[in-house]
Design a protein around this motif. Sequence first.
Motif, PDB file in Angstrom:
ATOM      1  N   LEU A 109      51.179  44.818  37.668  1.00 45.91           N
ATOM      2  CA  LEU A 109      50.326  46.060  37.062  1.00 45.91           C
ATOM      3  C   LEU A 109      49.220  45.172  36.347  1.00 45.91           C
ATOM      4  O   LEU A 109      49.482  44.374  35.401  1.00 45.91           O
ATOM      5  CB  LEU A 109      51.215  46.824  36.598  1.00 45.91           C
ATOM      6  CG  LEU A 109      52.549  47.382  36.926  1.00 45.91           C
ATOM      7  CD1 LEU A 109      53.313  48.304  36.100  1.00 45.91           C
ATOM      8  CD2 LEU A 109      52.100  48.004  38.527  1.00 45.91           C
ATOM      9  N   ALA A 110      48.104  45.727  36.597  1.00 43.20           N
ATOM     10  CA  ALA A 110      46.909  45.325  35.597  1.00 43.20           C
ATOM     11  C   ALA A 110      46.268  46.737  35.122  1.00 43.20           C
ATOM     12  O   ALA A 110      45.868  47.322  35.785  1.00 43.20           O
ATOM     13  CB  ALA A 110      45.887  44.678  36.318  1.00 43.20           C
ATOM     14  N   LEU A 111      46.399  47.091  33.707  1.00 49.34           N
ATOM     15  CA  LEU A 111      46.285  48.250  33.426  1.00 49.34           C
ATOM     16  C   LEU A 111      45.424  48.125  31.978  1.00 49.34           C
ATOM     17  O   LEU A 111      45.696  47.410  31.106  1.00 49.34           O
ATOM     18  CB  LEU A 111      47.790  48.859  32.755  1.00 49.34           C
ATOM     19  CG  LEU A 111      48.856  48.808  33.789  1.00 49.34           C
ATOM     20  CD1 LEU A 111      50.176  49.424  33.239  1.00 49.34           C
ATOM     21  CD2 LEU A 111      48.716  49.666  35.076  1.00 49.34           C
ATOM     22  N   VAL A 112      44.447  48.796  31.917  1.00 52.01           N
ATOM     23  CA  VAL A 112      43.588  49.063  30.745  1.00 52.01           C
ATOM     24  C   VAL A 112      43.826  50.252  30.221  1.00 52.01           C
ATOM     25  O   VAL A 112      43.538  51.337  30.627  1.00 52.01           O
ATOM     26  CB  VAL A 112      41.966  48.789  31.319  1.00 52.01           C
ATOM     27  CG1 VAL A 112      40.889  48.766  30.033  1.00 52.01           C
ATOM     28  CG2 VAL A 112      41.928  47.532  32.078  1.00 52.01           C
ATOM     29  N   ILE A 113      44.169  50.215  29.011  1.00 54.34           N
ATOM     30  CA  ILE A 113      44.557  51.085  28.241  1.00 54.34           C
ATOM     31  C   ILE A 113      43.917  51.215  26.711  1.00 54.34           C
ATOM     32  O   ILE A 113      43.667  50.370  26.053  1.00 54.34           O
ATOM     33  CB  ILE A 113      46.043  51.136  27.904  1.00 54.34           C
ATOM     34  CG1 ILE A 113      47.066  51.285  29.412  1.00 54.34           C
ATOM     35  CG2 ILE A 113      46.796  52.225  27.133  1.00 54.34           C
ATOM     36  CD1 ILE A 113      48.504  50.779  29.369  1.00 54.34           C
TER      37      ILE A 113
END
Length: 255
Positions: free
Chosen positions: A137-141
């Motif tokens: 998972l590559a998540l920008v939060i």
Amino acid sequence: MEASFDKAAANYDDTFTNTEIGKMQRDLVYTELSKHLTSVKNILEINCGTGEDAIWFAKQNFNITATDISPKMIEVAKGKANLNFKTADINSIASTFENEKFDLLFSNFGGLNCLSKSELTHFFANINLILSEKGQLALVIMPKNTLWERFYFLAKAQFKNIFRRKREGVIAQVDGENVTTYYYNPKDIVNLANANFETVTVKPIGFFVPPSYLDGFFKNKKGILRFLNRLEQGIKNASSLSKYADHYLIILQKR
């Protein structure tokens, strides 16, 4: 998740994608993300918006399926490129693609901030079902402690909003649309995902580069913006600053 962002679709590229700040923040994401794509072939993007990231992935020769809950966003995306764009809800994404496997699931610029803690817990409990072995998972939060936002509200004397990100379910304005938003520091994400995922990396996105809503202020101050971008390059590996940035990138790997 309740459908939203239809109103924002028409202006999203003008208010974020094509702005100097939007381009800088997106380049920061791509630079770090590129280091983790060597064993990736099939990618699923959620909350793809107007398709800018899907187009980038396609140009890198990845197989990309891109989704968004907003039919209007998908409509704009399809007008930009002939890729596999689909309307889909994050909360049912695992069942929507239950017969498929992806090497990477990507979410850019706060899409997961639309999920409450219980919804996000459900997301992490089920999303591993559609990931390949060692899938990521590559998540920008968006975190709770963004310094730019605190300085912004302090300068405007909006003192009650300085720590608004620490509240549960904040109403945020996105191109005239009210969106209920939940903010999560990296530690929150690690704790929620820990049962099924291990943390690969956490990097700040926009510690010195400002939030996109300040693009108007910096429009005639491009020299300052370039200087801030250079400062950003100097701290891009400082994981400890992630919870103070505008966004952060967290990469998780399936256990």
